[in-house]
Write a protein that holds these residues in place. Structure first.
Motif, PDB file in Angstrom:
ATOM      1  N   ASP A  49       0.761  -1.161  -0.123  1.00 34.78           N
ATOM      2  CA  ASP A  49       0.571   0.396  -0.201  1.00 34.78           C
ATOM      3  C   ASP A  49       0.775   0.902  -0.171  1.00 34.78           C
ATOM      4  N   GLU A  50       1.341   1.643  -1.432  1.00 29.15           N
ATOM      5  CA  GLU A  50       2.136   2.710  -0.923  1.00 29.15           C
ATOM      6  C   GLU A  50       1.969   2.957  -2.540  1.00 29.15           C
ATOM      7  N   CYS A  51       2.435   4.924  -2.720  1.00 30.03           N
ATOM      8  CA  CYS A  51       1.636   4.966  -4.116  1.00 30.03           C
ATOM      9  C   CYS A  51       3.024   4.391  -5.194  1.00 30.03           C
ATOM     10  N   ASN A  52       2.431   4.274  -6.179  1.00 27.31           N
ATOM     11  CA  ASN A  52       3.551   4.014  -7.486  1.00 27.31           C
ATOM     12  C   ASN A  52       2.824   4.685  -8.828  1.00 27.31           C
ATOM     13  N   VAL A  53       3.923   5.405  -9.122  1.00 27.44           N
ATOM     14  CA  VAL A  53       3.916   6.311 -10.050  1.00 27.44           C
ATOM     15  C   VAL A  53       4.705   5.552 -11.629  1.00 27.44           C
ATOM     16  N   VAL A  54       3.735   5.834 -12.429  1.00 27.80           N
ATOM     17  CA  VAL A  54       3.671   5.212 -13.587  1.00 27.80           C
ATOM     18  C   VAL A  54       3.742   5.999 -14.488  1.00 27.80           C
ATOM     19  N   GLU A  55       5.266   6.274 -15.389  1.00 27.74           N
ATOM     20  CA  GLU A  55       5.726   7.402 -16.270  1.00 27.74           C
ATOM     21  C   GLU A  55       5.948   6.901 -17.971  1.00 27.74           C
ATOM     22  N   VAL A  56       5.667   7.601 -18.890  1.00 26.83           N
ATOM     23  CA  VAL A  56       6.349   7.243 -20.092  1.00 26.83           C
ATOM     24  C   VAL A  56       7.123   8.277 -20.146  1.00 26.83           C
ATOM     25  N   VAL A  57       7.822   7.750 -20.501  1.00 33.24           N
ATOM     26  CA  VAL A  57       9.077   8.611 -21.979  1.00 33.24           C
ATOM     27  C   VAL A  57       9.366   8.237 -23.112  1.00 33.24           C
ATOM     28  N   GLY A  58       8.948   9.372 -23.218  1.00 35.19           N
ATOM     29  CA  GLY A  58       9.197   9.294 -25.713  1.00 35.19           C
ATOM     30  C   GLY A  58       9.926  10.681 -25.271  1.00 35.19           C
ATOM     31  N   ARG A  59       9.310  11.256 -26.246  1.00 33.67           N
ATOM     32  CA  ARG A  59      10.152  12.206 -26.774  1.00 33.67           C
ATOM     33  C   ARG A  59       9.469  13.060 -27.943  1.00 33.67           C
TER      34      ARG A  59
END
Length: 145
Positions: A49-59
């Motif tokens: 039970d923690e914050c899970n931050v998902v990022e999209v890395v592009g250009r």
């Protein structure tokens, strides 16, 4: 257009504390256009039970790397996020920027062969219809002072 039809294959990957990123890339020499449509991001079995931050890395348009957060998941309040077939152009990297996961991403990889998407120079408008369209678009005259 539905993201899953002919030329679409299911896509999925998992981000964890030990595998924090996944890069989706395609063979750019295959004369096809590729779209990755993300449908869901969710925490899977074993998540804390923690914050899970998902990022999209592009250009970006200047070909500089840019990272954009697309999901912040927490087991007790938001374990799943629907992304409604969020469309991305490969290559693209998914990164677990915070948290230890596991976070699962699922969607569709759509492949459009360029010869299928090509269109004839001579489109549906006849010459008469084109003239009618041109007549409707009268030139804008300068305002009289």
């Amino acid at each position: 257009m539905e993201p899953h039809g002919p030329g679409s294959v299911l896509f999925g990957c998992e981000l964890t504390a030990s595998t924090k990123s996944y890069t989706f890339q395609v063979d750019e020499e295959d004369d096809s256009d590729h779209i990755l449509a993300l449908s869901v991001v969710c925490l899977t079995d074993g998540a804390k039970d923690e914050c899970n931050v998902v990022e999209v890395v592009g250009r970006n348009h200047e070909n500089q790397e840019i990272a954009v957060p697309v999901a912040n998941l927490k087991l007790s309040c938001q374990p799943l996020l629907s992304l409604d077939n969020f469309k991305l152009q490969p290559p693209v990297t998914f990164r677990l920027a915070a948290g230890s996961g596991p976070v699962h991403l699922a969607g569709w990889h759509r492949i459009v062969h360029r010869e299928d998407a090509s269109f004839e120079e001579d489109d549906d408008l006849s010459e008469e219809e084109e003239e009618e369209v041109e007549e409707e678009l009268a030139p804008i005259m300068p305002a009289k002072k």
